[in-house]
Design a protein around this motif. Sequence first.
Motif, PDB file in Angstrom:
ATOM      1  N   LEU A 193      30.853 114.117  83.915  1.00  0.00           N
ATOM      2  CA  LEU A 193      31.985 114.553  83.096  1.00  0.00           C
ATOM      3  C   LEU A 193      31.961 116.068  82.913  1.00  0.00           C
ATOM      4  O   LEU A 193      32.997 116.738  83.014  1.00  0.00           O
ATOM      5  CB  LEU A 193      31.956 113.859  81.736  1.00  0.00           C
ATOM      6  N   PRO A 226      37.583 111.285  84.054  1.00  0.00           N
ATOM      7  CA  PRO A 226      37.047 110.214  83.202  1.00  0.00           C
ATOM      8  C   PRO A 226      37.212 108.828  83.804  1.00  0.00           C
ATOM      9  O   PRO A 226      36.326 107.980  83.677  1.00  0.00           O
ATOM     10  CB  PRO A 226      37.863 110.372  81.913  1.00  0.00           C
ATOM     11  N   SER A 254      33.223 111.067  73.998  1.00  0.00           N
ATOM     12  CA  SER A 254      33.544 112.244  74.816  1.00  0.00           C
ATOM     13  C   SER A 254      34.471 111.875  75.963  1.00  0.00           C
ATOM     14  O   SER A 254      35.431 112.597  76.254  1.00  0.00           O
ATOM     15  CB  SER A 254      32.256 112.869  75.367  1.00  0.00           C
ATOM     16  N   MET A 285      38.303 113.299  76.638  1.00  0.00           N
ATOM     17  CA  MET A 285      38.732 113.890  77.906  1.00  0.00           C
ATOM     18  C   MET A 285      39.910 113.117  78.497  1.00  0.00           C
ATOM     19  O   MET A 285      40.855 113.715  79.025  1.00  0.00           O
ATOM     20  CB  MET A 285      37.553 113.912  78.889  1.00  0.00           C
ATOM     21  N   ARG A 299      43.019 114.045  76.523  1.00  0.00           N
ATOM     22  CA  ARG A 299      43.548 115.359  76.902  1.00  0.00           C
ATOM     23  C   ARG A 299      44.217 115.320  78.275  1.00  0.00           C
ATOM     24  O   ARG A 299      45.144 116.084  78.543  1.00  0.00           O
ATOM     25  CB  ARG A 299      42.423 116.398  76.891  1.00  0.00           C
TER      26      ARG A 299
END
Length: 560
Positions: free
Chosen positions: A229, A235, A262, A266, A269
């Motif tokens: 990542l 992802p 996390s 990601m 986003r």
Amino acid sequence: MPDRPATASLDNPRYYLQNFRSVLRWVAGHHADLLTPQEAVRLAQFEALPEGSQALLVRMVMRKGDQFRASKLSYTEIGPTTVALQPLVSQGWVDPQPTLSLAQLFALLTRAELVRSLQAPLAQAGLKRNATKQAMLQSLAEASPQPAPLAHWCPGIADTVVALRSGPLFQRLQLMFFGNLHQDWSEFVLAELGHQRYEKLSLLPQSRAFQHRSEVDSYLQMQACRDRLDAGEAPAAVWPDISRSQAPSPWLESRRARLLFSLGRMAERAGDSTLARQAYRLSTHREARLRRLRLEEQQGEAEQVFCLVSDALKAPANAAEQLGLVRIRQRLGRRLGKTLERLPRPAAIPEIELVLPRQDSVEMAVVAHLSRADAPVRYVENRLLNGLFALLCWPALYAPLPGAFFHPFHAAPADLDRDDFIARRQTLFDDCLATLGRDDYRECIYQRWEQKQGIACPFIHWPTLTRELLDLALGCIPAQDLQACFERLLADLRAHRSGLPDLIQFWPASSRYRLVEVKGPGDRLQDHQRRWLEFCLSRGIDVALCHVRWQASPTAECET
């Protein structure tokens, strides 16, 4: 049980080898059941290597990457590189002729060497001789060349490349010793140099980081996903390789929760809300549920999400989640036309309005303006109350509980960020806070400040916590205020360690103080800061919110 790991003297030219051997002995004695027979044999073979070869191998392990130019492996204390390399090659510790990808080749060679060695392909690509190294790499990579040994890439180069074959084994040893991969062999050097001091800890057999080999495997697998990542892999590509079931221990499960969170962030986003919701749903991270419900609010059926949020509000994870859930519920309620109870108005925080000459630091500008000879102001932010808390509660923070400490280089307990950190030590923290009810609590804090000076602690910034500041704080902050603030810290240690007011002003003559949060132009109060100010007001602690505007000209007068 092996001897406690100790740092080698830096007077020893091969100090790093002595430190490395110390770790190997510790792991072999402390974690023998987590090693395969093949790994145990390999470690015995390492011990049988000539010392120069051991030293060179450790130098390679401590450096970044797995491929090294032989010309860059020159160390005075080791001697001729070719002599030290020979046993490493014959016993398979290093590969004497590794294949190199184009990216690996560019990482090893200088630009000038690349221009000389790759003249033909660079010319075919139409690149000028002054092209940057990155431009050359990008252009040549379009042809997807196959990995090859250095001699194939650069027939005329007077150097060789060797590759470390035992990296995964030594990474596993590092992990078993430190319990993480962000600490490395430099910890020994920092401790020897005195740059970092650590609390002297009781290292118990049951306190080691891993109890089963499967736990080591689980950690390494999660770290590989984290690295992918961080390297920019999508992802969705990493998602299939993250376990859908809980990790085999609570602290590893907390790592899995952070990894899932996390990945969810990601994915969110990147616009993949479906994957983000899946990751958040599997994660037990403290922020995962709220983020998932925010996505559900944006894309889900309003009535259904309203019910989900209402259920979550029956048992919020913490104050931050509760506030976020309330806001979602209010928005959905308005959209659905529901009549909801009115939210209580927040307490009115006393405010100070200042117009000051422009400075680099708005906080220091306020310090200079408010300070008086009889009422000094100090810029402390989170450092004062956190520091006093750590000094008072040191025995609880550094209690040798199973799974808390497993090597001599711990700045904090390994389980500090776990949800059960306080619960496991509740009686110890209660005993520490009970000290505030005695007349000698100040002496206790002073004594610990002297005894622990300079020891690494996540709650203490020693340059800030001077004797002068300690005198002012203990002379002006009453024990009941300290107890109230420390109890709030213990209610949610991760969340409440931040958000404390920037400044503190003391009036030593009257033994009183005031906390001041500073906001410069364009800055606004964050939720966690507001919660601290409102808490202080509820406990009768003097606080103020200071808004600063800069003077339009040096002649403008200050307003108070």
